[in-house]
Write a protein that holds these residues in place. Structure first.
Motif, mmCIF file in Angstrom:
data_model
loop_
_atom_site.group_PDB
_atom_site.id
_atom_site.type_symbol
_atom_site.label_atom_id
_atom_site.label_comp_id
_atom_site.label_asym_id
_atom_site.label_seq_id
_atom_site.Cartn_x
_atom_site.Cartn_y
_atom_site.Cartn_z
ATOM 1 N N ALA A 1 28.506 7.295 7.794
ATOM 2 C CA ALA A 1 27.170 7.043 7.233
ATOM 3 C C ALA A 1 27.237 6.813 5.733
ATOM 4 C CB ALA A 1 26.243 8.214 7.553
ATOM 5 N N ASP A 2 28.133 7.525 5.043
ATOM 6 C CA ASP A 2 28.291 7.313 3.604
ATOM 7 C C ASP A 2 28.778 5.894 3.321
ATOM 8 O OD1 ASP A 2 27.619 9.939 2.485
ATOM 9 O OD2 ASP A 2 29.412 10.610 3.556
ATOM 10 N N LEU A 3 29.761 5.434 4.079
ATOM 11 C CA LEU A 3 30.276 4.074 3.882
ATOM 12 C C LEU A 3 29.184 3.041 4.135
ATOM 13 C CD1 LEU A 3 33.779 4.421 5.568
ATOM 14 C CD2 LEU A 3 33.254 4.392 3.140
ATOM 15 N N GLU A 4 28.422 3.256 5.185
ATOM 16 C CA GLU A 4 27.332 2.320 5.492
ATOM 17 C C GLU A 4 26.269 2.331 4.396
ATOM 18 O OE1 GLU A 4 26.229 3.719 9.359
ATOM 19 O OE2 GLU A 4 27.909 2.693 10.331
ATOM 20 N N ARG A 5 25.969 3.510 3.858
ATOM 21 C CA ARG A 5 24.987 3.619 2.779
ATOM 22 C C ARG A 5 25.481 2.875 1.540
ATOM 23 N NH1 ARG A 5 24.655 7.153 -1.283
ATOM 24 N NH2 ARG A 5 26.196 8.552 -0.353
ATOM 25 N N TRP A 6 26.758 3.054 1.195
ATOM 26 C CA TRP A 6 27.299 2.358 0.022
ATOM 27 C C TRP A 6 27.256 0.850 0.221
ATOM 28 C CZ3 TRP A 6 31.753 6.328 0.190
ATOM 29 C CH2 TRP A 6 31.383 7.465 -0.531
ATOM 30 N N ARG A 7 27.586 0.399 1.414
ATOM 31 C CA ARG A 7 27.519 -1.054 1.685
ATOM 32 C C ARG A 7 26.098 -1.569 1.513
ATOM 33 N NH1 ARG A 7 31.196 -0.130 6.575
ATOM 34 N NH2 ARG A 7 33.241 -0.660 5.758
ATOM 35 N N SER A 8 25.155 -0.805 2.013
ATOM 36 C CA SER A 8 23.754 -1.199 1.896
ATOM 37 C C SER A 8 23.314 -1.240 0.436
ATOM 38 C CB SER A 8 22.888 -0.217 2.688
ATOM 39 O OG SER A 8 21.530 -0.514 2.528
ATOM 40 N N LEU A 9 23.709 -0.243 -0.332
ATOM 41 C CA LEU A 9 23.365 -0.214 -1.754
ATOM 42 C C LEU A 9 23.990 -1.384 -2.510
ATOM 43 C CD1 LEU A 9 23.730 3.614 -2.443
ATOM 44 C CD2 LEU A 9 21.594 2.289 -2.421
ATOM 45 N N GLU B 1 22.173 -7.545 -4.989
ATOM 46 C CA GLU B 1 21.940 -8.992 -5.073
ATOM 47 C C GLU B 1 20.507 -9.339 -5.450
ATOM 48 O OE1 GLU B 1 23.271 -11.013 -1.551
ATOM 49 O OE2 GLU B 1 25.192 -9.964 -1.579
ATOM 50 N N SER B 2 19.576 -8.464 -5.095
ATOM 51 C CA SER B 2 18.165 -8.778 -5.345
ATOM 52 C C SER B 2 17.675 -8.296 -6.711
ATOM 53 C CB SER B 2 17.296 -8.145 -4.251
ATOM 54 O OG SER B 2 17.398 -6.735 -4.311
ATOM 55 N N LEU C 1 20.602 -3.624 -12.991
ATOM 56 C CA LEU C 1 21.750 -3.925 -12.153
ATOM 57 C C LEU C 1 22.955 -3.068 -12.537
ATOM 58 C CD1 LEU C 1 23.143 -5.703 -9.988
ATOM 59 C CD2 LEU C 1 23.626 -7.344 -11.817
ATOM 60 N N VAL C 2 23.219 -2.979 -13.822
ATOM 61 C CA VAL C 2 24.350 -2.176 -14.298
ATOM 62 C C VAL C 2 24.135 -0.701 -13.971
ATOM 63 C CG1 VAL C 2 25.590 -1.387 -16.354
ATOM 64 C CG2 VAL C 2 25.061 -3.811 -16.069
ATOM 65 N N ARG C 3 22.910 -0.206 -14.155
ATOM 66 C CA ARG C 3 22.616 1.205 -13.827
ATOM 67 C C ARG C 3 22.832 1.489 -12.348
ATOM 68 N NH1 ARG C 3 18.384 0.433 -17.446
ATOM 69 N NH2 ARG C 3 16.960 -0.044 -15.745
ATOM 70 N N GLU C 4 22.323 0.616 -11.515
ATOM 71 C CA GLU C 4 22.460 0.803 -10.069
ATOM 72 C C GLU C 4 23.934 0.731 -9.649
ATOM 73 O OE1 GLU C 4 20.131 1.695 -7.841
ATOM 74 O OE2 GLU C 4 18.713 1.824 -9.506
ATOM 75 N N TYR C 5 24.645 -0.228 -10.216
ATOM 76 C CA TYR C 5 26.069 -0.356 -9.911
ATOM 77 C C TYR C 5 26.824 0.896 -10.356
ATOM 78 C CZ TYR C 5 30.862 -1.954 -9.816
ATOM 79 O OH TYR C 5 32.207 -2.048 -9.567
ATOM 80 N N ALA C 6 26.519 1.403 -11.527
ATOM 81 C CA ALA C 6 27.183 2.607 -12.041
ATOM 82 C C ALA C 6 26.921 3.805 -11.134
ATOM 83 C CB ALA C 6 26.715 2.899 -13.457
#
Length: 84
Positions: A24-32, A37-38, A45-50
């Protein structure tokens, strides 16, 4: 990869343990990551990526250690097989 298999451990013991990361953690990270992209605002974007990177880093370190240990073990087995 998250289990300490250096001790004598049965498969049932490994399966019965609680681990810090799950599928579930891997799936959550993929989703994040996909959601990045949006985001049009560069700062957001940088904050979310960090945030994703910070959450993923400990898992990444566990994987790196597991790969290093496996590589070391396989090299040792190869050396033994060749009589070194």
């Amino acid at each position: 990869m998250q289990a300490n298999l250096t001790a004598t451990t049965t498969l049932e013991q490994v399966r019965g343990r609680k681990y810090p990361y799950s599928k579930a953690d891997l799936e959550r990270w993929r989703s994040l990551v996909s959601a990045l992209e949006s985001i049009d605002d560069k700062h957001e974007l940088v904050r979310e990526y960090a945030d994703i990177e910070d959450a993923f880093e400990p898992f990444e370190q566990k994987v790196e250690r597991a790969v290093t240990d496996l590589d070391r073990h396989l090299s040792l087995q190869d050396d033994i097989a060749r009589g070194k």
